[in-house]
Design an enzyme around this catalytic site. Structure first.
Site, PDB file in Angstrom:
ATOM      1  N   CYS A   2       0.864  -1.183   0.000  1.00 39.30           N
ATOM      2  CA  CYS A   2       0.000   0.000   0.000  1.00 39.30           C
ATOM      3  C   CYS A   2       0.893   1.223   0.000  1.00 39.30           C
ATOM      4  O   CYS A   2       2.100   1.127   0.195  1.00 39.30           O
ATOM      5  CB  CYS A   2      -0.849   0.045   1.262  1.00 39.30           C
ATOM      6  SG  CYS A   2      -1.780  -1.462   1.542  1.00 39.30           S
ATOM      7  N   ARG A  27       1.424   1.385  -5.952  1.00 43.02           N
ATOM      8  CA  ARG A  27       1.583   0.439  -4.844  1.00 43.02           C
ATOM      9  C   ARG A  27       0.264  -0.248  -4.470  1.00 43.02           C
ATOM     10  O   ARG A  27       0.244  -1.147  -3.631  1.00 43.02           O
ATOM     11  CB  ARG A  27       2.124   1.164  -3.602  1.00 43.02           C
ATOM     12  CG  ARG A  27       3.476   1.799  -3.817  1.00 43.02           C
ATOM     13  CD  ARG A  27       3.933   2.540  -2.578  1.00 43.02           C
ATOM     14  NE  ARG A  27       4.110   1.652  -1.456  1.00 43.02           N
ATOM     15  CZ  ARG A  27       5.205   0.958  -1.203  1.00 43.02           C
ATOM     16  NH1 ARG A  27       6.236   1.056  -2.009  1.00 43.02           N
ATOM     17  NH2 ARG A  27       5.289   0.170  -0.159  1.00 43.02           N
ATOM     18  N   TRP A  75      -3.731  -1.888  -1.271  1.00 42.04           N
ATOM     19  CA  TRP A  75      -3.593  -3.142  -2.012  1.00 42.04           C
ATOM     20  C   TRP A  75      -4.040  -4.210  -1.024  1.00 42.04           C
ATOM     21  O   TRP A  75      -3.299  -4.551  -0.106  1.00 42.04           O
ATOM     22  CB  TRP A  75      -2.126  -3.336  -2.410  1.00 42.04           C
ATOM     23  CG  TRP A  75      -1.860  -4.537  -3.245  1.00 42.04           C
ATOM     24  CD1 TRP A  75      -1.848  -5.835  -2.863  1.00 42.04           C
ATOM     25  CD2 TRP A  75      -1.546  -4.534  -4.633  1.00 42.04           C
ATOM     26  NE1 TRP A  75      -1.553  -6.641  -3.916  1.00 42.04           N
ATOM     27  CE2 TRP A  75      -1.357  -5.879  -5.019  1.00 42.04           C
ATOM     28  CE3 TRP A  75      -1.406  -3.537  -5.591  1.00 42.04           C
ATOM     29  CZ2 TRP A  75      -1.033  -6.240  -6.321  1.00 42.04           C
ATOM     30  CZ3 TRP A  75      -1.076  -3.906  -6.882  1.00 42.04           C
ATOM     31  CH2 TRP A  75      -0.895  -5.247  -7.234  1.00 42.04           C
ATOM     32  N   ASN A  99       0.762   0.301   6.161  1.00 45.90           N
ATOM     33  CA  ASN A  99       1.220  -0.526   5.050  1.00 45.90           C
ATOM     34  C   ASN A  99       1.975  -1.700   5.659  1.00 45.90           C
ATOM     35  O   ASN A  99       2.896  -1.493   6.444  1.00 45.90           O
ATOM     36  CB  ASN A  99       2.143   0.308   4.147  1.00 45.90           C
ATOM     37  CG  ASN A  99       2.868  -0.540   3.122  1.00 45.90           C
ATOM     38  OD1 ASN A  99       2.366  -1.573   2.708  1.00 45.90           O
ATOM     39  ND2 ASN A  99       4.046  -0.104   2.707  1.00 45.90           N
ATOM     40  N   GLY A 100       1.578  -2.927   5.322  1.00 45.10           N
ATOM     41  CA  GLY A 100       2.237  -4.112   5.886  1.00 45.10           C
ATOM     42  C   GLY A 100       1.194  -5.095   6.368  1.00 45.10           C
ATOM     43  O   GLY A 100       0.025  -5.012   5.966  1.00 45.10           O
ATOM     44  N   GLU A 478      11.908 -19.162 -20.010  1.00 44.66           N
ATOM     45  CA  GLU A 478      11.671 -17.799 -19.539  1.00 44.66           C
ATOM     46  C   GLU A 478      12.880 -16.896 -19.864  1.00 44.66           C
ATOM     47  O   GLU A 478      12.708 -15.746 -20.284  1.00 44.66           O
ATOM     48  CB  GLU A 478      11.389 -17.824 -18.028  1.00 44.66           C
ATOM     49  CG  GLU A 478      11.215 -16.500 -17.353  1.00 44.66           C
ATOM     50  CD  GLU A 478      10.124 -15.606 -17.950  1.00 44.66           C
ATOM     51  OE1 GLU A 478       9.326 -16.089 -18.754  1.00 44.66           O
ATOM     52  OE2 GLU A 478      10.122 -14.401 -17.630  1.00 44.66           O
ATOM     53  N   LYS A 482      12.660 -13.567 -22.168  1.00 46.81           N
ATOM     54  CA  LYS A 482      13.121 -12.240 -21.720  1.00 46.81           C
ATOM     55  C   LYS A 482      14.048 -11.637 -22.766  1.00 46.81           C
ATOM     56  O   LYS A 482      13.930 -10.479 -23.134  1.00 46.81           O
ATOM     57  CB  LYS A 482      13.916 -12.332 -20.402  1.00 46.81           C
ATOM     58  CG  LYS A 482      13.206 -12.421 -19.101  1.00 46.81           C
ATOM     59  CD  LYS A 482      12.236 -11.370 -18.737  1.00 46.81           C
ATOM     60  CE  LYS A 482      10.951 -11.495 -19.471  1.00 46.81           C
ATOM     61  NZ  LYS A 482       9.849 -12.187 -18.882  1.00 46.81           N
ATOM     62  N   GLU A 485      12.189 -10.687 -26.137  1.00 52.97           N
ATOM     63  CA  GLU A 485      11.218  -9.584 -26.129  1.00 52.97           C
ATOM     64  C   GLU A 485      11.857  -8.219 -25.965  1.00 52.97           C
ATOM     65  O   GLU A 485      11.318  -7.231 -26.456  1.00 52.97           O
ATOM     66  CB  GLU A 485      10.059  -9.823 -25.143  1.00 52.97           C
ATOM     67  CG  GLU A 485      10.332  -9.711 -23.684  1.00 52.97           C
ATOM     68  CD  GLU A 485       9.064  -9.973 -22.841  1.00 52.97           C
ATOM     69  OE1 GLU A 485       9.215 -10.584 -21.791  1.00 52.97           O
ATOM     70  OE2 GLU A 485       7.956  -9.563 -23.222  1.00 52.97           O
ATOM     71  N   HIS A 501      18.298 -34.234 -30.388  1.00 53.96           N
ATOM     72  CA  HIS A 501      17.235 -34.742 -31.266  1.00 53.96           C
ATOM     73  C   HIS A 501      16.908 -33.769 -32.392  1.00 53.96           C
ATOM     74  O   HIS A 501      15.826 -33.827 -32.959  1.00 53.96           O
ATOM     75  CB  HIS A 501      15.980 -35.057 -30.437  1.00 53.96           C
ATOM     76  CG  HIS A 501      16.221 -36.144 -29.435  1.00 53.96           C
ATOM     77  ND1 HIS A 501      16.430 -37.466 -29.780  1.00 53.96           N
ATOM     78  CD2 HIS A 501      16.339 -36.094 -28.085  1.00 53.96           C
ATOM     79  CE1 HIS A 501      16.630 -38.183 -28.699  1.00 53.96           C
ATOM     80  NE2 HIS A 501      16.596 -37.373 -27.653  1.00 53.96           N
ATOM     81  N   LYS A 597       1.686  -4.304 -22.059  1.00 47.32           N
ATOM     82  CA  LYS A 597       1.803  -4.911 -20.727  1.00 47.32           C
ATOM     83  C   LYS A 597       0.638  -5.859 -20.450  1.00 47.32           C
ATOM     84  O   LYS A 597       0.800  -6.884 -19.813  1.00 47.32           O
ATOM     85  CB  LYS A 597       1.851  -3.795 -19.668  1.00 47.32           C
ATOM     86  CG  LYS A 597       2.091  -4.291 -18.265  1.00 47.32           C
ATOM     87  CD  LYS A 597       3.492  -4.865 -18.095  1.00 47.32           C
ATOM     88  CE  LYS A 597       3.683  -5.565 -16.783  1.00 47.32           C
ATOM     89  NZ  LYS A 597       4.801  -6.513 -16.807  1.00 47.32           N
TER      90      LYS A 597
HETATM   91  O1  M6R Z   1      -0.672 -10.612 -17.385  1.00 47.37           O
HETATM   92  P1  M6R Z   1      -0.328 -12.032 -17.763  1.00 47.37           P
HETATM   93  O2  M6R Z   1       0.621 -12.645 -16.803  1.00 47.37           O
HETATM   94  O3  M6R Z   1      -1.543 -12.881 -17.962  1.00 47.37           O
HETATM   95  O4  M6R Z   1       0.395 -11.896 -19.151  1.00 47.37           O
HETATM   96  C1  M6R Z   1       0.779 -13.013 -19.896  1.00 47.37           C
HETATM   97  C2  M6R Z   1       1.820 -12.630 -20.908  1.00 47.37           C
HETATM   98  O5  M6R Z   1       1.292 -11.725 -21.836  1.00 47.37           O
HETATM   99  C3  M6R Z   1       3.061 -12.025 -20.267  1.00 47.37           C
HETATM  100  O6  M6R Z   1       3.584 -12.878 -19.300  1.00 47.37           O
HETATM  101  C4  M6R Z   1       4.146 -11.729 -21.319  1.00 47.37           C
HETATM  102  O7  M6R Z   1       4.622 -12.920 -21.835  1.00 47.37           O
HETATM  103  C5  M6R Z   1       5.263 -10.893 -20.697  1.00 47.37           C
HETATM  104  N1  M6R Z   1       5.455  -9.689 -21.438  1.00 47.37           N
HETATM  105  C6  M6R Z   1       6.561 -11.575 -20.650  1.00 47.37           C
HETATM  106  O8  M6R Z   1       7.572 -10.795 -20.122  1.00 47.37           O
END
Ligand code: M6R
Length: 602
Positions: A2, A27, A75, A99-100, A478, A482, A485, A501, A597
């Site tokens: 928060c 937050r 939050w 907050n906490g 992952e 990263k 992207e 393979h 996002k």
């Molecule tokens: O908000 P979400 O976790 O559901 O989003 C899923 C993906 O769109 C998200 O994880 C995307 O792959 C990220 N940009 C990866 O860094």
């Protein structure tokens, strides 16, 4: 997580509080509230949802003249995001923002209720204001009453309290959650982060854990466990944009560094001495369940893959993981004995949300693991576990992934205990490792510097293979995601044992292999796989606690006694590698091309 703000002075208090809260809205934003004491009288406003609702509600309120004021943006952790659960919490003549998490609030609440106190909210925070007022009723002076109150609290807190018993005074305390005091010409400010006070104040003091005190016009008294302390302020940054990033170049970088802290928030109040508890889960959710299906996209899908290894291996529950966009159109066979688990940072991803609706139509019970309370996925699910990563601004997900994996590890212990698959000893072993996770996520200055230097060798080539086995295969996926992207370089995550393979045909000096080589899990197996690639001239960057003579580059990680600790440390390495490569290539790290996002389209 928060945000809190406080103000002592004669300016229009409402504006200062609301503007400060606006800066802290990242937050938490499921409700907000302010309380002002002026001419010895208290007034408050609260509203559910974003801050603009509170602005509208308090539009006609004027609050000039000497006085003190506190504000909060929430939050939710304990209790739903309702107006009653919003802060400031009210007693008979005082208000508190917090907050906490107060871990012993149940015990305190029972005590207070036995003394006749009536609670209005479901929060842990409300105990603080009642405890304070009980101490006043017992005859203590206001500051002694505040001190006696915080002496009873266990858990994490940043607290501001105002009371008609001491008008123009703010009582404050910090333990585990951030809090600063800032100084203007005549005014005193409090905030969770300095962005809320930049522009108003030039100097600030950042409180240490265990510190508390009071402030009134012209005076701030600070105390620690050893008694009274002097306040040594630091100049505040002049640039707000820079301050939001806390001096980091990009939000993604800041979020990588935050992981060690937010993972503690994820565990707070849930990782107990001998078990994991989720207060938000009704145990009946798991009745009649004999399998789990996880459904998610992107990074969240990778977290799900890692979670499946843990759930099957330790909790002995069959667990399948599906990409939501695939799941939707495959006419899946679904059994009502399967718990449908969605994972999502945003809680708004269209494919995941639609998959969840399908599962519900088929009669499955659902649980979401999500970072945003009140999001569509949380609302649609029968139950939710919030990951508490705080708002993630970088499009490339980092701290959200770390907290998702942590929740899945915690869920494994919760279910393993529930179904008897894990002995108390096995659970104790896992809990011991879990408590070390924040340390495994710390970013060492030397490590970051080494990755920065090394990154210049990885700006070209015809592709990257991130390889790993077992739990480290999802991490390889992952790591590759990263990198691609934010650097726009081609990268794939692959199970190390699968390279022979087919993909090994690509091996040459221009094929960069990022090898995840933990010592606690299948080390000899992955070593042989990497040797096969090295023999075909691939360029190898090995990440391991053990030196590997065939590596062209090597990043040494800590020796650990649990695979999850190696997992988290290697995760940080792959995130930093992607970050540094992207920066060298001059890309927009936080807003990479073609991405968003929150992916709310199919
Ligand atoms: O908000 P979400 O976790 O559901 O989003 C899923 C993906 O769109 C998200 O994880 C995307 O792959 C990220 N940009 C990866 O860094």
């Amino acid at each position: 997580m928060c945000g809190i703000v406080g103000y002592i002075g004669a300016q229009e208090k409402k504006k200062i509080l609301l503007d400060g809260l606006q800066e802290l809205e990242y937050r938490g934003y499921d409700s907000a509230g302010i309380a002002v004491i002026s001419d010895g009288k208290l007034q408050h406003f609260k509203a559910v949802g974003k801050l603009k609702n509170l602005r509208e509600k308090a539009a006609d309120f004027r609050s000039e003249g000497p006085g003190a004021a506190i504000g909060h943006t929430r939050w939710a952790t304990h209790g739903k995001p309702t107006e009653l659960n919003a802060h400031p919490h009210v007693g008979a003549f005082s208000y508190v923002v917090h907050n906490g998490i107060i871990e012993n609030y149940r015990e305190l609440k029972e005590e207070l209720e036995a003394e006749g106190v009536r609670f209005l909210s479901q929060t842990d925070t409300e105990t603080v204001v009642h405890l304070f007022e009980q101490k006043i009723k017992e005859g203590l002076e206001p500051f002694d009453a505040f001190k006696a109150t915080i002496d009873r609290l266990e858990g994490a807190y940043a607290i501001l309290l105002i009371s008609e018993a001491a008008p123009e005074t703010i009582f404050f305390a910090k333990n585990g959650s951030p809090l600063l005091i800032a100084f203007g010409a005549e005014e005193i400010y409090f905030a969770s982060s300095d962005t809320a006070v930049i522009g108003h104040a030039k100097e600030a003091y950042y409180l240490e854990d265990g510190e508390y005190g009071y402030a009134c016009p012209g005076e701030v008294k600070l105390f620690g466990p050893e008694g009274e302390k002097t306040i040594s302020t630091k100049p505040l940054p002049a640039d707000k944009a820079m301050a939001q990033k806390d001096g980091y170049r990009f939000f993604m970088e800041k979020e990588i560094y935050e992981q060690s802290t937010v993972i503690s928030d994820t565990m707070l109040g849930r990782v107990l001495e001998d078990r994991v508890e989720f207060e938000e889960l009704d145990p009946s959710l798991f009745e009649g369940i004999d399998a789990i299906k996880i459904c998610a996209c992107g990074t969240s899908y990778h977290a799900g893959l890692a979670g499946a290894y843990l759930l099957e291996r330790m909790a002995k529950i069959p667990c399948q993981v599906e990409i939501a966009s695939e799941f939707r159109y495959k006419d899946p066979l679904l059994s009502p004995r399967t718990l449908f688990v969605t994972i999502s940072q945003s809680g708004e991803t269209a494919d995941t949300l639609e998959a969840l609706k399908m599962a519900k139509r088929a009669g499955l019970k659902s649980l979401s693991i999500c970072n945003v309370d009140n999001s569509s996925i949380v609302r649609e699910s029968d139950a939710a576990i919030l990951t508490r990563a705080g708002i993630e601004k970088g499009v490339a997900s980092t701290k959200a992934f770390a907290t998702q994996v942590m929740v899945l590890w915690m869920l494994t212990l919760y279910l393993g205990r529930r179904n008897g698959a894990m002995t108390p000893e096995a659970i104790a072993h896992e809990l011991e490792a879990m408590r070390h996770a924040p340390r495994a996520l710390l970013v060492g200055e030397r490590l970051h510097e080494r990755i920065h230097r090394l990154s210049k060798r990885y700006l070209h080539g015809h592709g990257f293979f991130f390889i790993g086995r077992d739990l480290f295969f999802p991490l390889a996926l992952e790591g590759a995601l990263k990198l691609k992207e934010i650097s726009y370089l081609h990268a794939e995550g692959y199970p190390a044992g699968e390279m022979k393979h087919g993909p090994i045909a690509l091996a040459d000096a221009e094929l960069f292999t990022i090898a995840l080589m933990p010592k606690t899990l299948l080390y000899d197996k992955i070593k042989s796989n990497v040797e096969e690639l090295s023999a075909r001239d691939a360029t190898i960057l090995a990440i391991s606690p053990e030196a590997f003579e065939l590596a062209d580059d090597f990043i040494r990680t800590e020796e650990a006694d649990h695979p999850m600790l190696e997992f988290f440390e290697m995760m940080v390495v792959t995130q930093l590698l992607a970050l540094e490569i992207s920066i060298r290539l001059g890309n927009d790290v936080d807003m990479p091309r073609n991405l968003a996002k929150s992916v709310t389209v199919e």
